[in-house]
Scaffold this active site. Sequence first.
Site, PDB file in Angstrom:
ATOM      1  N   ASP A 274       0.824  -1.200   0.000  1.00 21.88           N
ATOM      2  CA  ASP A 274       0.000   0.000   0.000  1.00 21.88           C
ATOM      3  C   ASP A 274       0.864   1.259   0.000  1.00 21.88           C
ATOM      4  O   ASP A 274       0.636   2.188  -0.775  1.00 21.88           O
ATOM      5  CB  ASP A 274      -0.949  -0.004   1.204  1.00 21.88           C
ATOM      6  CG  ASP A 274      -0.255  -0.424   2.499  1.00 21.88           C
ATOM      7  OD1 ASP A 274       0.995  -0.473   2.528  1.00 21.88           O
ATOM      8  OD2 ASP A 274      -0.961  -0.702   3.481  1.00 21.88           O
ATOM      9  N   ASN A 275       1.876   1.264   0.876  1.00 28.48           N
ATOM     10  CA  ASN A 275       2.780   2.408   0.942  1.00 28.48           C
ATOM     11  C   ASN A 275       3.588   2.554  -0.335  1.00 28.48           C
ATOM     12  O   ASN A 275       3.842   3.674  -0.805  1.00 28.48           O
ATOM     13  CB  ASN A 275       3.707   2.261   2.149  1.00 28.48           C
ATOM     14  CG  ASN A 275       4.586   3.471   2.358  1.00 28.48           C
ATOM     15  OD1 ASN A 275       5.649   3.595   1.771  1.00 28.48           O
ATOM     16  ND2 ASN A 275       4.132   4.373   3.216  1.00 28.48           N
TER      17      ASN A 275
END
Length: 465
Positions: A274-275
């Site tokens: 996600d990051n």
Amino acid sequence: MESDTGQSPLVTSSTVRYYLSIVCLGWYAVHWSLQLVGMYAARRRYRSPCPRSPSSSAPPESVPGVSILRPLKGLDTNLFENLESTFRQEYPNFEIIFSVANEYDQALPVVQALLEKYPNSNARVIIGEEVVGVNPKVNNLIRPYREAKHDILWVLDSNVTISPGALARAVDILTTTPGSGKKISLVHHVPFATVSTPTLGAKVEEAFLNTTHAKMYIAINTLALDSCVMGKSNLYRRSDVDRLDGSLKPHTGDTPNPSAERGLRAFGKYLAEDNMIASGIWHELGLRHDLSCDVAHNAIGDMSLKDYILRRIRWIRVRKHMVLSATLLEPLTESIALGTIAALSVRSLFDISYLFFLSCHFSAWLFVDLDVYCSIAGHPPPQGSRTSFFVAWMVRELLAFPIWLYAVVGNQVMWRGKKYKMLRNGEVEAVKPSAISGLESALTWLGARGRKSLDQYEPLPLSHS
């Protein structure tokens, strides 16, 4: 005082102490400025009720379609309520795709019950992952990502509940050009932890997410210092992600490296996909993110203190291989270390009592943390749980440095019962079970106590998409 040669020394210990104290107080002031930005931004964004979006009641053909992707694995806390919040979105044009790795997954009975409760919903289940890397969430998302009907995707973790108007408001942000001129390509929500089983680990996690984490998360995103995204609830365009190769290097023109793998598949080698996706949107495409006024209600179940410690160790080690300098400086942003350094500095410069300064420091720190909590929760900590909240807050502060110290010297992490070795740039590789240390194996076993075996569940007669 003069040296043997009759000349004054260029540098004395008092001079070094003086300038070092100035530098330390400068760092203290910078960090406090960042905390105050987080506090006031939280007040401005979350204290007032979110406005109703005009698109909530618009004709379906007049708004962009959204595919909501919910990857599932096992029975998360409040799973039925979490998933039901997806069906209740006040938006006229969306589909829901649930995905599980296999037909024996414990989440399938819950999905089946929801499909029966909402028979007219545009929802379906995809059973069967596609392995493209070591990250099981990415493997679970590949098929729904590819088969989604719409370009706008909303990826929601299974332990998150969201308000009915959240989707419409997020789409409004995504499709509106901000005054800065930088196109918004990802909309996310700050997580707000809610505890169903008040174990110590769960309360400490709640205190961390709702104060320290929320404060800095909001501050960094408000100042747009860099990409800072947690993947509980992310809305973005598939067409943007399809241009990413995970290099985090700006593309020349619109054409990425033709030999690199692109799209979601490129992030299967990362643990914090996600990051990395958010960082790719920021650095590779030069696009920006924005926070919504909604929060992602993160349900925390029976988490022991050991579970909490293992979780913090995992993400510190992940960050160490992604942003080394920031991770090494992390202890100097915590209340105890920062307060101690500042107390020594003001004692040296102004002869102010350590005890007096630290009393003011911790009181102000707690005030800011509680103010942020009140902003995103909409209320102070409940009357009956305030004592346990303060105890959990103190435990979190006291454990911050020992956890960091243990985490920063290692390179292996536990995630969902499996062990991974961190590589450069946040990539990971699976580690054989025999390589798990006795201590971490015991912690993992203790954290998994009470969970039902997959053998107790029968596959449901759901059609495979």
